[in-house]
Design a protein around this motif. Sequence first.
Motif, PDB file in Angstrom:
ATOM      1  N   VAL A 126       0.852  -1.191   0.000  1.00  0.00           N
ATOM      2  CA  VAL A 126       0.000   0.000   0.000  1.00  0.00           C
ATOM      3  C   VAL A 126       0.887   1.240   0.000  1.00  0.00           C
ATOM      4  O   VAL A 126       1.851   1.310   0.769  1.00  0.00           O
ATOM      5  N   CYS A 159      -3.107   6.839  -0.485  1.00  0.00           N
ATOM      6  CA  CYS A 159      -4.348   6.349   0.141  1.00  0.00           C
ATOM      7  C   CYS A 159      -5.185   7.496   0.708  1.00  0.00           C
ATOM      8  O   CYS A 159      -4.661   8.378   1.380  1.00  0.00           O
ATOM      9  N   ILE A 160      -6.488   7.458   0.406  1.00  0.00           N
ATOM     10  CA  ILE A 160      -7.398   8.484   0.922  1.00  0.00           C
ATOM     11  C   ILE A 160      -8.239   7.948   2.086  1.00  0.00           C
ATOM     12  O   ILE A 160      -9.173   8.605   2.544  1.00  0.00           O
ATOM     13  N   GLY A 161      -7.912   6.750   2.549  1.00  0.00           N
ATOM     14  CA  GLY A 161      -8.555   6.223   3.756  1.00  0.00           C
ATOM     15  C   GLY A 161     -10.023   5.890   3.593  1.00  0.00           C
ATOM     16  O   GLY A 161     -10.785   5.964   4.558  1.00  0.00           O
ATOM     17  N   CYS A 162     -10.414   5.473   2.391  1.00  0.00           N
ATOM     18  CA  CYS A 162     -11.843   5.206   2.162  1.00  0.00           C
ATOM     19  C   CYS A 162     -12.317   3.928   2.836  1.00  0.00           C
ATOM     20  O   CYS A 162     -13.507   3.746   3.062  1.00  0.00           O
ATOM     21  N   GLY A 163     -11.396   3.030   3.112  1.00  0.00           N
ATOM     22  CA  GLY A 163     -11.751   1.791   3.801  1.00  0.00           C
ATOM     23  C   GLY A 163     -12.281   0.680   2.918  1.00  0.00           C
ATOM     24  O   GLY A 163     -12.630  -0.394   3.419  1.00  0.00           O
ATOM     25  N   ALA A 164     -12.340   0.894   1.609  1.00  0.00           N
ATOM     26  CA  ALA A 164     -12.893  -0.134   0.723  1.00  0.00           C
ATOM     27  C   ALA A 164     -12.096  -1.435   0.804  1.00  0.00           C
ATOM     28  O   ALA A 164     -12.662  -2.532   0.868  1.00  0.00           O
ATOM     29  N   CYS A 165     -10.781  -1.321   0.800  1.00  0.00           N
ATOM     30  CA  CYS A 165      -9.941  -2.526   0.847  1.00  0.00           C
ATOM     31  C   CYS A 165     -10.135  -3.279   2.161  1.00  0.00           C
ATOM     32  O   CYS A 165     -10.170  -4.513   2.191  1.00  0.00           O
ATOM     33  N   LEU A 176      -7.374   0.383   8.959  1.00  0.00           N
ATOM     34  CA  LEU A 176      -6.996   1.795   8.860  1.00  0.00           C
ATOM     35  C   LEU A 176      -6.145   2.100  10.086  1.00  0.00           C
ATOM     36  O   LEU A 176      -6.537   1.795  11.215  1.00  0.00           O
ATOM     37  N   ALA A 185      -4.672   2.943   4.993  1.00  0.00           N
ATOM     38  CA  ALA A 185      -4.705   1.482   4.968  1.00  0.00           C
ATOM     39  C   ALA A 185      -3.332   0.909   5.318  1.00  0.00           C
ATOM     40  O   ALA A 185      -2.303   1.383   4.850  1.00  0.00           O
ATOM     41  N   CYS A 240      -9.767  -0.326  -4.898  1.00  0.00           N
ATOM     42  CA  CYS A 240      -9.179   0.948  -4.452  1.00  0.00           C
ATOM     43  C   CYS A 240      -9.461   2.047  -5.476  1.00  0.00           C
ATOM     44  O   CYS A 240      -9.056   1.934  -6.634  1.00  0.00           O
ATOM     45  N   PRO A 241     -10.118   3.145  -5.067  1.00  0.00           N
ATOM     46  CA  PRO A 241     -10.478   4.191  -6.025  1.00  0.00           C
ATOM     47  C   PRO A 241      -9.290   5.003  -6.517  1.00  0.00           C
ATOM     48  O   PRO A 241      -9.400   5.699  -7.530  1.00  0.00           O
ATOM     49  N   VAL A 242      -8.166   4.924  -5.813  1.00  0.00           N
ATOM     50  CA  VAL A 242      -6.990   5.699  -6.241  1.00  0.00           C
ATOM     51  C   VAL A 242      -5.820   4.784  -6.643  1.00  0.00           C
ATOM     52  O   VAL A 242      -4.689   5.259  -6.836  1.00  0.00           O
ATOM     53  N   CYS A 267      -3.844   2.572  -5.183  1.00  0.00           N
ATOM     54  CA  CYS A 267      -2.599   2.638  -4.400  1.00  0.00           C
ATOM     55  C   CYS A 267      -2.340   1.361  -3.620  1.00  0.00           C
ATOM     56  O   CYS A 267      -1.558   1.357  -2.662  1.00  0.00           O
ATOM     57  N   ILE A 268      -2.964   0.253  -4.048  1.00  0.00           N
ATOM     58  CA  ILE A 268      -2.676  -1.041  -3.439  1.00  0.00           C
ATOM     59  C   ILE A 268      -2.466  -2.045  -4.569  1.00  0.00           C
ATOM     60  O   ILE A 268      -3.249  -2.090  -5.515  1.00  0.00           O
TER      61      ILE A 268
HETATM   62  S1  SF4 Z   1      -9.121   1.204  -0.955  1.00  0.00           S
HETATM   63 FE1  SF4 Z   1      -7.277   2.407  -1.464  1.00  0.00          FE
HETATM   64  S2  SF4 Z   1      -7.736   4.507  -0.785  1.00  0.00           S
HETATM   65 FE2  SF4 Z   1      -9.241   3.155   0.187  1.00  0.00          FE
HETATM   66  S3  SF4 Z   1      -8.337   2.687   2.214  1.00  0.00           S
HETATM   67 FE3  SF4 Z   1      -7.733   1.041   0.787  1.00  0.00          FE
HETATM   68  S4  SF4 Z   1      -5.735   1.643  -0.031  1.00  0.00           S
HETATM   69 FE4  SF4 Z   1      -6.677   3.481   0.898  1.00  0.00          FE
END
Ligand code: SF4
Length: 108
Positions: free
Chosen positions: A13, A18-24, A35, A41, A58-60, A62-63
Motif C-alpha cells: 500500500v 491512500c485516501i482512507g476510504c476503507g474499501a480494501c 486503517l 490502509a 481501491c479508487p486511487v 494505491c494497493i
Molecule cells: S481502498 Fe485504497 S484509498 Fe481506500 S483505504 Fe484502501 S488503499 Fe486506501
Amino acid sequence: MAEKTGPFQKVVVDQDICIGCGACVSVCPYQALELDENGKARLIWDLCKDDFSCVPVCPVNCIWKTSEAPDSAKGKANWYRFSKPLSDAEKKEFEDWKAKYKIAWAPA
Ligand code: SF4
Ligand code: SF4
C-alpha cells in the motif's frame, strides 16, 4: 474451503496516495487490512493470503500485488505490521519475501 497455504506474495500500500476510504479493509476476507492511526490502509502481513480482492476496489489505485508494486511504495515506512510475534517458520517466510520483492522497510 480449504485453508490456503503460503508462501504468499501479499500486497503493498502507498499510504501517501491512500485516501482512507476503507474499501480494501471492507472486502478483505482475512481481516488483513486496517486503517491505521492516521486513517491510512495498513497491511497486517501475516494474515494476508493472496486472494487480491483488495486490489481492484481501491479508487486511487494505491494497493498492488507485491510483484506489481512500484519500488517507491516498497521503500516507505509503516505500511504493514504483524498481528503477533512471528513463528520461526513465519520469520523465514518473511525474510524470503523481503528479499524476493526487495522490500526496504520492516517493522521494529
Ligand atoms: S481502498 Fe485504497 S484509498 Fe481506500 S483505504 Fe484502501 S488503499 Fe486506501
Ligand atoms: S490480498 Fe486478500 S488477504 Fe491480502 S490484504 Fe488483500 S484482500 Fe486481504
